[in-house]
Design an enzyme around this catalytic site. Sequence first.
Site, mmCIF file in Angstrom:
data_model
loop_
_atom_site.group_PDB
_atom_site.id
_atom_site.type_symbol
_atom_site.label_atom_id
_atom_site.label_comp_id
_atom_site.label_asym_id
_atom_site.label_seq_id
_atom_site.Cartn_x
_atom_site.Cartn_y
_atom_site.Cartn_z
ATOM 1 N N ASP A 177 43.650 -53.546 -34.134
ATOM 2 C CA ASP A 177 42.996 -52.948 -35.292
ATOM 3 C C ASP A 177 42.907 -54.012 -36.380
ATOM 4 O OD1 ASP A 177 41.967 -51.232 -37.109
ATOM 5 O OD2 ASP A 177 43.527 -49.705 -36.911
ATOM 6 N N ASP A 193 35.862 -52.486 -35.747
ATOM 7 C CA ASP A 193 37.117 -53.154 -36.103
ATOM 8 C C ASP A 193 38.305 -52.762 -35.234
ATOM 9 O OD1 ASP A 193 37.467 -50.591 -37.097
ATOM 10 O OD2 ASP A 193 38.762 -51.287 -38.703
ATOM 11 N N GLU A 194 38.092 -52.078 -34.132
ATOM 12 C CA GLU A 194 39.242 -51.807 -33.279
ATOM 13 C C GLU A 194 38.845 -51.742 -31.814
ATOM 14 O OE1 GLU A 194 41.077 -47.895 -33.276
ATOM 15 O OE2 GLU A 194 39.533 -47.221 -34.670
ATOM 16 N N CYS A 252 -3.322 -41.285 -28.750
ATOM 17 C CA CYS A 252 -1.946 -40.978 -28.362
ATOM 18 C C CYS A 252 -0.992 -40.949 -29.542
ATOM 19 C CB CYS A 252 -1.426 -41.975 -27.336
ATOM 20 S SG CYS A 252 -1.161 -43.604 -28.039
#
Length: 660
Positions: A109, A200-201, A573
């Site tokens: 972490d 962040d982990e 389309c």
Amino acid sequence: MDEGESSSTNNPSRPWESYNTVFTNAKAGMEGVDKEKVQRVVYEMSKGSKYFQNEERKEALMKQKIEHMRDRCAKLSSSDLSNYQKVVDRRILELEATRDLSRVWLHVDMDAFYAAVETLSNPSLKGKPMAVGGLSMISTANYEARKFGVRAAMPGFIARKLCPDLIFVPVDFPKYTHYSDLTRNVFKNYDPNFIAGSLDEAYLDITEVCRERGLSGGEIAEELRSSVHSETGGLTCSAGVAANRLLAKVCSDINKPNGQFVLQNDRSTVMTFISSLPIRKIGGIGKVTEHILKDALEIKTCGDMVLKGSLLYALFTQSSADFFLSVGLGLGKTDTPEVRSRKSISSERTFAATGDERLLYSKLAEIAEMLSHDMKKEGLTARTLTLKLKTASFEIRSRAVSLQRYTCSSEDILKHATKLLKAELPVSIRLIGLRMSQFNEEARHSDPSQGTITKFIVQKGSSRKNLDDNDSFDLDASKNCLGNDEMLSLSYASHETSYDQLKDVVEYEEQSVTPEQECKKEEERPQVLEGDALLRKHKESKSETSAQNTEAVSVFPQMEPLLWVNGYKCNLCGIELPPSFVEERQEHSDFHLAQRLQNEESGPSSSTTPPSKRRILGKEKANSKPKKQKPNQKDGSKHIPIHTFFTKSNQNSNDETQKK
DNA sequence: GGGTTAAAGGTGG
DNA sequence: TTCCACCACCTTTAACCC
């Protein structure tokens, strides 16, 4: 009893003590904070606001839930409890059998990640209290700011009150992604299949690395953290090492920041560790669950979950009780799961609360546009649309509808979102969100990194098989946009969405187009180009110069002209291509030509004629009238079920005891 | 009855 | 002075459909 509960000590001279904010909870980095001061400031700044009133409403609801649970608890007979205890004993044996102490998991972490990255790129911020975010909300605070009680998910204006010198730095996602990639390059040296939880982990299975190199989990963690530090130029992280991911995550929090904690892989160490661990430390147990377990069942530690297992199985659903019990035994996931793909994509915005319908519709159009853009970027089409509203009083509402086709077009999204919103008006709203889910799995694996949608279509168009496949992304994309006559008015409006146009669309639809009719229209359409009001209009005025809002850029012989509506949208389309995309526009024209040639070659019955799959899809939803007539919620007496989350329905609990 | 959909709510980053 | 985000996941319940 309950001395420790702030919620039950109602001291009138210190009202903030009973304000249950999440900002003073047991998460890391808040040691040495004057918690009472934080609590008081947060309370003073919140008091009386709409937000605060809503918090009180939720709090009251939670208390009711707790009371209800206590009642049910009190009604349990001793024979009920002993029956449930048998269930618990059996489950403990089963769960124990799954215990795997052979793996070594590491949870990394990053410390105050966004803030740390900002400090890295601007060293003058070092040592100063700083938060990433703005006055409305901050994402992360550095450790200097945390000393003042400032933390993630706190509104900026409160953070500034707590810490007047707080420096605000705006969020810069690309920068964080860059640094996240650097950390991941390190992670994959230890586990190529690591699980990235967020920027962040991450979770790493380091079993093999430990074995191959003859190093302990702790030694690997030291090395990895040092490597992250050098590879990123100075970012620090914390790590936890344990037998499973749940424990590793708890462990990484213990010596934060810039530290690590190793929990040995033997059962008694794990049991000792877990038994005294506060339940709130467990991922998945938040403010509400903690409160319910503590106040209704007096469960404070993970060990209590085993001791009071019979109550858990009596009062919660099987899966919740199973989760609690496995937590109490220190069990967690030890496998490496398949790569999981996202299940939904959404976009939402907060703004000054308003009841102005024009404003709301234009916000809705903006959000539909953003969502559509994100979906196209990721190559996703989906068929369930959910409208989320937050009223001025912070009440959250969601309204969903499943469409007949997979789509990613902003017109489709807006059309249905408008209907959903219209049903809620009048109401004062401060947030609108749109979410699309139920992805088209066949289309999602297509490469979203293609230059343009046109290119994609042309590439796939080279294969007849793909062209004929109604579920493939390309045709869905074009058909979605060809959909219904009334949608064309939206196409025109899409650059500058007008309230009146939107309103017309909705009213027109409600009067004249039922889902059945929509299906029928689709089946009747023999090929892409027919059954389309705009096209008919063009046929009629073929020889004339183009209409005011359109610009003819390419005309094929013996074919309807390809027009760029509003200068950027293909009238055949609906695909959007700005005038500057000259090459792409040419390719796009070629595509329609090729398609036309194919149609002529193989006759009207083949090519894009809807095959069975589409019909099934249509049938599925053929009678998708509003399923339930929800009780009118505009009268202010909105009903909110009390015994919803986690609790079993009351009357069943005894029966189930009998059964077991 | 089992599967699906809609709505609400909890959690975490 | 200002007055609490955005995104994605999950679970549960009720209603509805076949």
